[in-house]
Design an enzyme around this catalytic site. Structure first.
Site, mmCIF file in Angstrom:
data_model
loop_
_atom_site.group_PDB
_atom_site.id
_atom_site.type_symbol
_atom_site.label_atom_id
_atom_site.label_comp_id
_atom_site.label_asym_id
_atom_site.label_seq_id
_atom_site.Cartn_x
_atom_site.Cartn_y
_atom_site.Cartn_z
ATOM 1 N N GLY A 1 0.791 -1.229 0.000
ATOM 2 C CA GLY A 1 0.000 0.000 0.000
ATOM 3 C C GLY A 1 0.823 1.278 0.000
ATOM 4 O O GLY A 1 0.335 2.325 0.428
ATOM 5 N N HIS B 1 1.195 0.965 -13.382
ATOM 6 C CA HIS B 1 1.930 -0.257 -13.705
ATOM 7 C C HIS B 1 3.422 0.073 -13.767
ATOM 8 O O HIS B 1 3.813 1.082 -14.363
ATOM 9 C CB HIS B 1 1.450 -0.830 -15.041
ATOM 10 C CG HIS B 1 2.142 -2.110 -15.371
ATOM 11 N ND1 HIS B 1 1.810 -3.309 -14.771
ATOM 12 C CD2 HIS B 1 3.185 -2.375 -16.197
ATOM 13 C CE1 HIS B 1 2.611 -4.263 -15.223
ATOM 14 N NE2 HIS B 1 3.447 -3.721 -16.087
ATOM 15 N N ASN C 1 -5.099 2.636 -13.404
ATOM 16 C CA ASN C 1 -4.136 1.698 -12.823
ATOM 17 C C ASN C 1 -2.740 2.277 -12.960
ATOM 18 O O ASN C 1 -2.464 3.023 -13.898
ATOM 19 C CB ASN C 1 -4.212 0.356 -13.581
ATOM 20 C CG ASN C 1 -3.265 -0.686 -13.008
ATOM 21 O OD1 ASN C 1 -3.124 -0.814 -11.785
ATOM 22 N ND2 ASN C 1 -2.600 -1.441 -13.875
ATOM 23 N N ASN D 1 1.509 3.060 -2.536
ATOM 24 C CA ASN D 1 0.802 4.024 -3.393
ATOM 25 C C ASN D 1 -0.447 4.569 -2.703
ATOM 26 O O ASN D 1 -0.757 5.750 -2.835
ATOM 27 C CB ASN D 1 0.448 3.389 -4.745
ATOM 28 C CG ASN D 1 1.641 3.381 -5.679
ATOM 29 O OD1 ASN D 1 2.001 4.408 -6.245
ATOM 30 N ND2 ASN D 1 2.285 2.234 -5.826
ATOM 31 N N MET E 1 -3.924 -7.120 -7.210
ATOM 32 C CA MET E 1 -3.418 -8.247 -7.989
ATOM 33 C C MET E 1 -4.517 -9.260 -8.319
ATOM 34 O O MET E 1 -4.359 -10.451 -8.077
ATOM 35 C CB MET E 1 -2.260 -8.915 -7.229
ATOM 36 C CG MET E 1 -1.068 -7.994 -7.081
ATOM 37 S SD MET E 1 -0.535 -7.331 -8.680
ATOM 38 C CE MET E 1 0.996 -6.535 -8.230
ATOM 39 N N ARG E 2 -5.620 -8.741 -8.847
ATOM 40 C CA ARG E 2 -6.726 -9.616 -9.224
ATOM 41 C C ARG E 2 -7.236 -9.236 -10.588
ATOM 42 O O ARG E 2 -7.312 -8.047 -10.910
ATOM 43 C CB ARG E 2 -7.885 -9.408 -8.248
ATOM 44 C CG ARG E 2 -8.019 -10.539 -7.439
ATOM 45 C CD ARG E 2 -8.982 -10.700 -6.393
ATOM 46 N NE ARG E 2 -8.321 -11.626 -5.525
ATOM 47 C CZ ARG E 2 -8.212 -12.927 -5.754
ATOM 48 N NH1 ARG E 2 -8.793 -13.479 -6.777
ATOM 49 N NH2 ARG E 2 -7.535 -13.696 -4.943
ATOM 50 N N ILE E 3 -7.596 -10.253 -11.379
ATOM 51 C CA ILE E 3 -8.177 -9.982 -12.690
ATOM 52 C C ILE E 3 -9.582 -9.427 -12.484
ATOM 53 O O ILE E 3 -10.338 -9.924 -11.647
ATOM 54 C CB ILE E 3 -8.204 -11.277 -13.526
ATOM 55 C CG1 ILE E 3 -6.767 -11.655 -13.899
ATOM 56 C CG2 ILE E 3 -9.083 -11.134 -14.765
ATOM 57 C CD1 ILE E 3 -6.616 -13.026 -14.498
ATOM 58 N N LEU E 4 -9.907 -8.367 -13.231
ATOM 59 C CA LEU E 4 -11.243 -7.766 -13.134
ATOM 60 C C LEU E 4 -12.106 -8.280 -14.271
ATOM 61 O O LEU E 4 -11.616 -8.521 -15.373
ATOM 62 C CB LEU E 4 -11.142 -6.250 -13.244
ATOM 63 C CG LEU E 4 -10.328 -5.544 -12.161
ATOM 64 C CD1 LEU E 4 -10.146 -4.074 -12.514
ATOM 65 C CD2 LEU E 4 -10.997 -5.672 -10.808
HETATM 66 C C1 GAR Z 1 3.257 -1.051 -7.496
HETATM 67 O O1 GAR Z 1 4.611 -0.948 -7.831
HETATM 68 C C2 GAR Z 1 2.406 -1.175 -8.731
HETATM 69 O O2 GAR Z 1 2.959 -0.521 -9.838
HETATM 70 C C3 GAR Z 1 2.398 -2.657 -8.940
HETATM 71 O O3 GAR Z 1 2.268 -3.187 -7.647
HETATM 72 C C4 GAR Z 1 2.983 -2.354 -6.750
HETATM 73 C C5 GAR Z 1 2.148 -2.141 -5.510
HETATM 74 O O4 GAR Z 1 2.900 -1.517 -4.532
HETATM 75 N N1 GAR Z 1 1.305 -3.045 -9.775
HETATM 76 C C6 GAR Z 1 1.379 -3.978 -10.709
HETATM 77 O O5 GAR Z 1 2.373 -4.638 -10.912
HETATM 78 C C7 GAR Z 1 0.095 -4.158 -11.519
HETATM 79 N N2 GAR Z 1 0.314 -4.965 -12.645
HETATM 80 P P1 GAR Z 1 2.225 -0.846 -3.264
HETATM 81 O O6 GAR Z 1 1.287 -1.890 -2.630
HETATM 82 O O7 GAR Z 1 3.366 -0.528 -2.347
HETATM 83 O O8 GAR Z 1 1.487 0.378 -3.710
#
Ligand code: GAR
Length: 211
Positions: A16, A113, A111, A18, A94-97
């Site tokens: 979390g 990425h 999103n 972000n 991390m789940r498919i929508l």
């Molecule tokens: C982030 O780096 C995000 O870009 C990635 O998961 C991390 C979550 O970090 N997302 C993906 O890879 C989506 N395909 P966080 O829980 O510390 O925000």
């Protein structure tokens, strides 16, 4: 969308960081938004604790207790409606929508990425970049469509890959960029500056009412 502050739901599965960057930008009055809801598929994930500390309501669920993806997504839809959410912000969810969620929120779901899409979609983006031997990777913020990291791109920032980088060292630098860029893009949306036109996204240089 309603007038006033942009009402967000953040969807996350893990640490979390972000979520925290968005909450911190709101607290610092750099972002005209409120986080109305955290949706999390891992009830014990650290992001849940961050939400509690920030006073944000949590909808936590375990996918395996539902008969289908659509079944839990319908409950999420109800929670989003109850919280009058304008925009869904996926932040390490991390789940498919399925179309149950994607269709009603198309153009209102974004999103982040950790690569310069369309390179390295899906999981393990850092490892994919290191294995490919590219010299630059980065961060993409995009609208969510029915595909895996395929939606219209709103913003991208590069991150150089350094000699001796590991997935962990690279992820650290990529995340610093995410924490700047993601709240910034959400603020553009709050200001009504992001226009979606087919596959193309236009970011207006000033608030529409000032043009
Ligand atoms: C982030 O780096 C995000 O870009 C990635 O998961 C991390 C979550 O970090 N997302 C993906 O890879 C989506 N395909 P966080 O829980 O510390 O925000």
């Amino acid at each position: 969308m309603t007038k006033g502050k942009l009402r967000l739901a953040v969807f996350a599965s893990g640490s979390g960081s972000n979520f925290q960057a968005i909450a911190d930008a709101i607290a610092a009055e750099k972002l005209d938004a409120t986080i109305e809801l955290l949706v999390c598929d891992k009830p014990k994930a650290p992001v849940v604790e961050r939400a509690h500390r920030a006073g944000v309501a949590v909808f936590a669920f375990e996918a395996k207790t539902y008969p289908s993806r659509e079944a839990y997504e319908r409950e999420i839809l109800d929670a989003l409606a109850e919280s009058r959410v304008d925009v869904i912000v996926l932040a390490g969810y991390m789940r498919i929508l399925t179309s149950t969620l994607v269709e009603p929120y198309y153009g209102r779901m974004i999103n982040v990425h950790p690569s310069l899409l369309p390179a390295f979609p899906g999981i393990r983006a850092m490892e994919q970049a290191l294995d490919a031997g590219v010299k630059v990777t980065g961060v993409t913020v995009h609208f969510v469509d029915g595909g895996m990291d395929t939606g219209p791109i709103i913003a991208q920032r590069p991150v150089p890959i350094l000699e001796g980088d590991t997935a962990a060292s690279l992820a650290g630098r990529v995340q610093l960029v995410e924490h700047e860029l993601y709240p910034q893009v959400i603020q553009w949306i709050a200001e009504g500056r992001v226009r979606l036109d087919g596959r193309k996204v236009c970011v207006l240089s000033a608030r529409p009412e000032l043009q």
